[in-house]
Design a protein around this motif. Structure first.
Motif, PDB file in Angstrom:
ATOM      1  N   ALA A 153      28.381 -57.763  69.615  1.00  0.00           N
ATOM      2  CA  ALA A 153      28.334 -59.181  69.250  1.00  0.00           C
ATOM      3  C   ALA A 153      29.724 -59.702  68.917  1.00  0.00           C
ATOM      4  O   ALA A 153      30.101 -60.822  69.303  1.00  0.00           O
ATOM      5  N   ALA A 154      30.512 -58.899  68.215  1.00  0.00           N
ATOM      6  CA  ALA A 154      31.834 -59.342  67.796  1.00  0.00           C
ATOM      7  C   ALA A 154      32.788 -59.515  68.977  1.00  0.00           C
ATOM      8  O   ALA A 154      33.511 -60.504  69.076  1.00  0.00           O
ATOM      9  N   ARG A 155      32.800 -58.545  69.880  1.00  0.00           N
ATOM     10  CA  ARG A 155      33.774 -58.602  70.969  1.00  0.00           C
ATOM     11  C   ARG A 155      33.271 -59.387  72.164  1.00  0.00           C
ATOM     12  O   ARG A 155      34.046 -60.117  72.799  1.00  0.00           O
ATOM     13  N   PHE A 156      31.986 -59.236  72.492  1.00  0.00           N
ATOM     14  CA  PHE A 156      31.473 -59.816  73.736  1.00  0.00           C
ATOM     15  C   PHE A 156      30.471 -60.956  73.520  1.00  0.00           C
ATOM     16  O   PHE A 156      30.003 -61.535  74.488  1.00  0.00           O
ATOM     17  N   ARG A 157      30.152 -61.252  72.280  1.00  0.00           N
ATOM     18  CA  ARG A 157      29.154 -62.293  71.989  1.00  0.00           C
ATOM     19  C   ARG A 157      27.866 -62.043  72.772  1.00  0.00           C
ATOM     20  O   ARG A 157      27.308 -62.931  73.400  1.00  0.00           O
ATOM     21  N   ILE A 158      27.405 -60.801  72.694  1.00  0.00           N
ATOM     22  CA  ILE A 158      26.150 -60.403  73.327  1.00  0.00           C
ATOM     23  C   ILE A 158      25.104 -60.202  72.231  1.00  0.00           C
ATOM     24  O   ILE A 158      25.369 -59.548  71.218  1.00  0.00           O
ATOM     25  N   ASP A 159      23.936 -60.761  72.436  1.00  0.00           N
ATOM     26  CA  ASP A 159      22.822 -60.635  71.500  1.00  0.00           C
ATOM     27  C   ASP A 159      22.026 -59.380  71.870  1.00  0.00           C
ATOM     28  O   ASP A 159      21.238 -59.385  72.810  1.00  0.00           O
ATOM     29  N   VAL A 160      22.280 -58.290  71.140  1.00  0.00           N
ATOM     30  CA  VAL A 160      21.634 -57.012  71.427  1.00  0.00           C
ATOM     31  C   VAL A 160      20.504 -56.792  70.424  1.00  0.00           C
ATOM     32  O   VAL A 160      20.734 -56.779  69.213  1.00  0.00           O
ATOM     33  N   ARG A 161      19.322 -56.557  70.937  1.00  0.00           N
ATOM     34  CA  ARG A 161      18.148 -56.376  70.084  1.00  0.00           C
ATOM     35  C   ARG A 161      17.576 -54.979  70.319  1.00  0.00           C
ATOM     36  O   ARG A 161      16.909 -54.729  71.327  1.00  0.00           O
ATOM     37  N   VAL A 162      17.862 -54.066  69.394  1.00  0.00           N
ATOM     38  CA  VAL A 162      17.351 -52.704  69.505  1.00  0.00           C
ATOM     39  C   VAL A 162      15.945 -52.656  68.939  1.00  0.00           C
ATOM     40  O   VAL A 162      15.473 -53.588  68.286  1.00  0.00           O
ATOM     41  N   ARG A 163      15.265 -51.517  69.215  1.00  0.00           N
ATOM     42  CA  ARG A 163      13.863 -51.339  68.800  1.00  0.00           C
ATOM     43  C   ARG A 163      13.018 -52.519  69.254  1.00  0.00           C
ATOM     44  O   ARG A 163      12.099 -52.978  68.565  1.00  0.00           O
ATOM     45  N   THR A 164      13.326 -52.999  70.453  1.00  0.00           N
ATOM     46  CA  THR A 164      12.607 -54.130  71.050  1.00  0.00           C
ATOM     47  C   THR A 164      12.195 -53.734  72.459  1.00  0.00           C
ATOM     48  O   THR A 164      13.051 -53.414  73.290  1.00  0.00           O
ATOM     49  N   GLU A 165      10.905 -53.727  72.725  1.00  0.00           N
ATOM     50  CA  GLU A 165      10.411 -53.249  74.012  1.00  0.00           C
ATOM     51  C   GLU A 165       9.938 -54.405  74.873  1.00  0.00           C
ATOM     52  O   GLU A 165       9.180 -55.280  74.422  1.00  0.00           O
ATOM     53  N   ALA A 166      10.386 -54.423  76.132  1.00  0.00           N
ATOM     54  CA  ALA A 166       9.893 -55.394  77.112  1.00  0.00           C
ATOM     55  C   ALA A 166       8.549 -54.914  77.631  1.00  0.00           C
ATOM     56  O   ALA A 166       8.417 -53.773  78.080  1.00  0.00           O
ATOM     57  N   VAL A 167       7.536 -55.788  77.580  1.00  0.00           N
ATOM     58  CA  VAL A 167       6.185 -55.352  77.937  1.00  0.00           C
ATOM     59  C   VAL A 167       5.581 -56.118  79.103  1.00  0.00           C
ATOM     60  O   VAL A 167       4.613 -55.664  79.712  1.00  0.00           O
ATOM     61  N   ALA A 168       6.125 -57.280  79.439  1.00  0.00           N
ATOM     62  CA  ALA A 168       5.549 -58.057  80.545  1.00  0.00           C
ATOM     63  C   ALA A 168       6.554 -59.098  81.019  1.00  0.00           C
ATOM     64  O   ALA A 168       7.430 -59.538  80.261  1.00  0.00           O
ATOM     65  N   ILE A 169       6.403 -59.477  82.284  1.00  0.00           N
ATOM     66  CA  ILE A 169       7.242 -60.521  82.875  1.00  0.00           C
ATOM     67  C   ILE A 169       6.325 -61.603  83.424  1.00  0.00           C
ATOM     68  O   ILE A 169       5.406 -61.317  84.199  1.00  0.00           O
ATOM     69  N   ASP A 170       6.566 -62.836  83.015  1.00  0.00           N
ATOM     70  CA  ASP A 170       5.893 -63.998  83.607  1.00  0.00           C
ATOM     71  C   ASP A 170       6.892 -64.614  84.584  1.00  0.00           C
ATOM     72  O   ASP A 170       7.780 -65.377  84.195  1.00  0.00           O
ATOM     73  N   ARG A 171       6.759 -64.266  85.844  1.00  0.00           N
ATOM     74  CA  ARG A 171       7.742 -64.706  86.831  1.00  0.00           C
ATOM     75  C   ARG A 171       7.702 -66.215  87.052  1.00  0.00           C
ATOM     76  O   ARG A 171       8.742 -66.842  87.266  1.00  0.00           O
ATOM     77  N   GLU A 172       6.509 -66.791  86.983  1.00  0.00           N
ATOM     78  CA  GLU A 172       6.405 -68.239  87.216  1.00  0.00           C
ATOM     79  C   GLU A 172       7.091 -69.010  86.095  1.00  0.00           C
ATOM     80  O   GLU A 172       7.807 -69.996  86.334  1.00  0.00           O
ATOM     81  N   ALA A 173       6.895 -68.558  84.873  1.00  0.00           N
ATOM     82  CA  ALA A 173       7.521 -69.232  83.731  1.00  0.00           C
ATOM     83  C   ALA A 173       8.936 -68.749  83.475  1.00  0.00           C
ATOM     84  O   ALA A 173       9.650 -69.326  82.648  1.00  0.00           O
ATOM     85  N   ARG A 174       9.343 -67.710  84.180  1.00  0.00           N
ATOM     86  CA  ARG A 174      10.635 -67.070  83.952  1.00  0.00           C
ATOM     87  C   ARG A 174      10.800 -66.732  82.466  1.00  0.00           C
ATOM     88  O   ARG A 174      11.701 -67.216  81.769  1.00  0.00           O
ATOM     89  N   ALA A 175       9.912 -65.867  82.018  1.00  0.00           N
ATOM     90  CA  ALA A 175       9.949 -65.447  80.620  1.00  0.00           C
ATOM     91  C   ALA A 175       9.578 -63.968  80.534  1.00  0.00           C
ATOM     92  O   ALA A 175       8.754 -63.467  81.313  1.00  0.00           O
ATOM     93  N   LEU A 176      10.205 -63.290  79.571  1.00  0.00           N
ATOM     94  CA  LEU A 176       9.972 -61.870  79.341  1.00  0.00           C
ATOM     95  C   LEU A 176       9.273 -61.703  77.997  1.00  0.00           C
ATOM     96  O   LEU A 176       9.749 -62.203  76.973  1.00  0.00           O
ATOM     97  N   ALA A 177       8.137 -60.999  78.001  1.00  0.00           N
ATOM     98  CA  ALA A 177       7.432 -60.707  76.756  1.00  0.00           C
ATOM     99  C   ALA A 177       8.024 -59.447  76.131  1.00  0.00           C
ATOM    100  O   ALA A 177       8.192 -58.427  76.801  1.00  0.00           O
ATOM    101  N   VAL A 178       8.359 -59.547  74.843  1.00  0.00           N
ATOM    102  CA  VAL A 178       8.937 -58.411  74.133  1.00  0.00           C
ATOM    103  C   VAL A 178       8.175 -58.179  72.839  1.00  0.00           C
ATOM    104  O   VAL A 178       7.573 -59.103  72.281  1.00  0.00           O
TER     105      VAL A 178
END
Length: 552
Positions: free
Chosen positions: A67-92
């Protein structure tokens, strides 16, 4: 633009950091189901054995540093479980709270990696893998609680299994290695594999090939050969398969090998979704066929290229050679491209060149012998693959051969490569140049050869094997039924060989090449045993192991 990346190790983090370097304005979110991101998973076995002393050395980045060097929002202990392709959204799902939410995306990158094989049946003894920091911690906890020198059973003789074995031995554990296959490293040439089996056994490892674990039981495991082995720990290193379920559930196309299908820019069947790393199918560099190649270098390269594609840069992913290297005690094993067995299985007409050169000038102290196998296309002299087992110098030669393959060089053209030479580093005729010389002789018809595994049938059909080493060398070990005629005496004994099918051999093939040329110019057709006595002896031992498994 919001880019969401699933997976925070090699491929995923390479994509995230490269994209930030290309696009300062993009919103980049990385979700990782584990506790750590950007850790050195290839170093895990070496912390186990104490080579890498400090655990923190394996933790390359943290969510805070990213986050400090690259301004990346990293979320650990977070699992991706589904993709809604039509809505372009990822369920986590937040694994700490169980809370489910949706992450909208403009572009989604799947760097889901690989899943372990299904669990071993049974229980009662700790069973762990060695793929994450948490796995490593769990293994160490078991070993530290066990009595000193407690037995450990390693299941699987691939790269991770072999690295784990070496480091467990370094800890003082009694190690048994169980493998379903007939050799360590299934991609390795059978004759070369004998050096690996020998290294394992010389260092006290009990090697059980052609064997599987039927059931884990209290205090050990029951094997398919009927034995029950004691073990304080079972380390499951049976391999991996593409983690493609998230993609499949979203309706993305999979390839014939079960990995996510992608094009040359890493796009899936949905243009808004890219996939990289061990979860995807690569293109084989030799024939373009779909291939599963779980290698850290390819994963990092794929992540970088995916970021380039998202940023609008031209991307054309190169096919995969599968270049790899592993240390097994005092042996180094390296490979790139196809093995002789794979070429045969694909029905590809090919020649095999086997040499046993020293890694540097033989007159300079410390020269170590290596065994090299080069697989060459019969029709166009193209290099199809190479494998090397030895000590020092293996890494340098496999890299040269991998570059030669990528550049499209023929096997014969290896003779022309101008490689760095000083006696402590190489020879004036480098081992790679020597491969080219042998390949050139074969391609031009100057030298005829026979493979070690074809000698038995040739002798049964009437061929005579002539050992052109010294009589003392012959007495120390020889092919059964062979005739000793030292090369320097060959011209005086030509009449014994006229009218016969002759196979000549020496220790590694060089003296026999001289003998074959003498015979050819005196009207005696002869073939040189490819790789000489050393190859035949190693191949015969490995074949005996394999035959013993068939009759067990």
């Amino acid at each position: 633009m919001r880019v969401v990346i699933v997976g925070g190790v090699a491929a995923g983090m390479s994509a995230a950091t490269r994209l930030r370097r290309l696009d300062e304005r993009a919103e980049i979110v990385v979700v990782e189901r584990g506790e750590h991101v950007s850790f050195a998973n290839c170093g895990l076995p070496y912390h186990l054995g104490g080579v890498i002393e400090h655990r923190d050395a394996l933790l390359l980045q943290t969510p805070e540093s990213l986050a400090a060097r690259f301004r990346i929002d990293v979320r650990v202990r977070t699992e991706a479980v589904a993709i809604d392709r039509e809505a372009r959204a990822l369920a986590v799902v937040d694994l700490a709270t169980g809370e489910r939410s949706w992450l909208p995306y403009d572009r989604l990158v799947l760097a889901t990696g690989a899943d372990a094989m299904p669990p071993l049946p049974g229980g009662g003894t700790p069973v762990h893998q060695l793929r994450t920091i948490a796995d490593m911690d769990a293994v160490l906890a078991v070993l530290e609680a066990a009595p000193e020198g407690a037995p450990v059973l390693v299941v699987g003789a691939g790269f991770i299994g072999l690295e784990a074995v070496e480091n467990l031995v370094a800890r003082g554990q009694r190690v048994t290695l169980v493998s379903r296959g007939d050799r360590p490293l299934s991609r390795l040439d059978l004759a070369l594999s004998e050096a690996v089996s020998d290294a394992l056994e010389r260092h006290g490892v009990e090697l059980l090939l052609g064997t599987v674990v039927d059931e884990v039981v209290a205090g050990g495991a029951r094997l398919s050969d009927g034995r029950t082995l004691d073990a304080a720990l079972v380390l499951d290193a049976r391999g991996v398969r593409p983690a493609a379920r998230l993609a499949a559930d979203a309706g993305l196309a999979l390839g014939p090998r079960g990995g996510i299908a992608v094009d040359a820019s890493h796009a899936t069947s949905d243009p808004a979704i890219l996939a990289v790393g061990d979860a995807v199918e690569q293109r084989d560099a030799v024939d373009g066929a779909p291939a599963l190649v779980a290698m850290a270098g390819l994963a990092n390269r794929g992540g970088r290229e995916a970021a380039d594609a998202i940023a609008g840069l031209p991307v054309a992913a190169a096919p995969a050679l599968g270049t790899a290297i592993v240390q097994v005690f005092d042996r180094t094993v390296a490979m790139t491209g196809w093995s002789p067995e794979h070429a045969a299985a694909q029905g590809r007409p090919h020649r095999v060149v086997r040499t046993h050169p020293a890694h540097h000038a033989g007159y300079y102290p410390g020269a170590e012998q290596m065994s090299i196998v080069l697989v060459v296309d019969e029709a166009d002299d193209r290099i199809l693959g190479a494998q090397i087992v030895g000590g020092a110098g293996v890494d340098r030669r496999i890299d040269v051969l991998a570059v030669a393959m990528r550049a499209g060089l023929t096997a014969s053209s290896l003779v022309d490569l101008e490689l760095a030479y000083a006696p402590q580093f190489g020879s004036a005729k480098d081992p790679v140049n020597l491969l080219g010389m042998v390949a050139q002789n074969r391609a031009s018809g100057v030298a005829a050869a026979i493979a070690w595994h074809d000698v038995e049938a040739a002798v049964a059909a009437g061929a005579v094997v002539v050992d052109v080493r010294t009589e003392a060398e012959h007495d120390r070990g020889a092919i059964p039924g062979s005739t000793s005629i030292p090369v320097d005496a060959l011209r005086e004994r030509l009449d014994e060989l006229r009218g016969r099918e002759v196979i000549v051999h020496c220790q590694v093939g060089q003296r026999a090449h001289v003998a074959q040329r003498i015979l050819a110019q005196h009207g005696v057709a002869a073939r040189n045993l490819d790789g000489g006595w050393l190859t035949w002896r190693a191949g015969d031992r490995a074949r005996r192991r394999a035959r013993a498994l068939e009759h067990a």
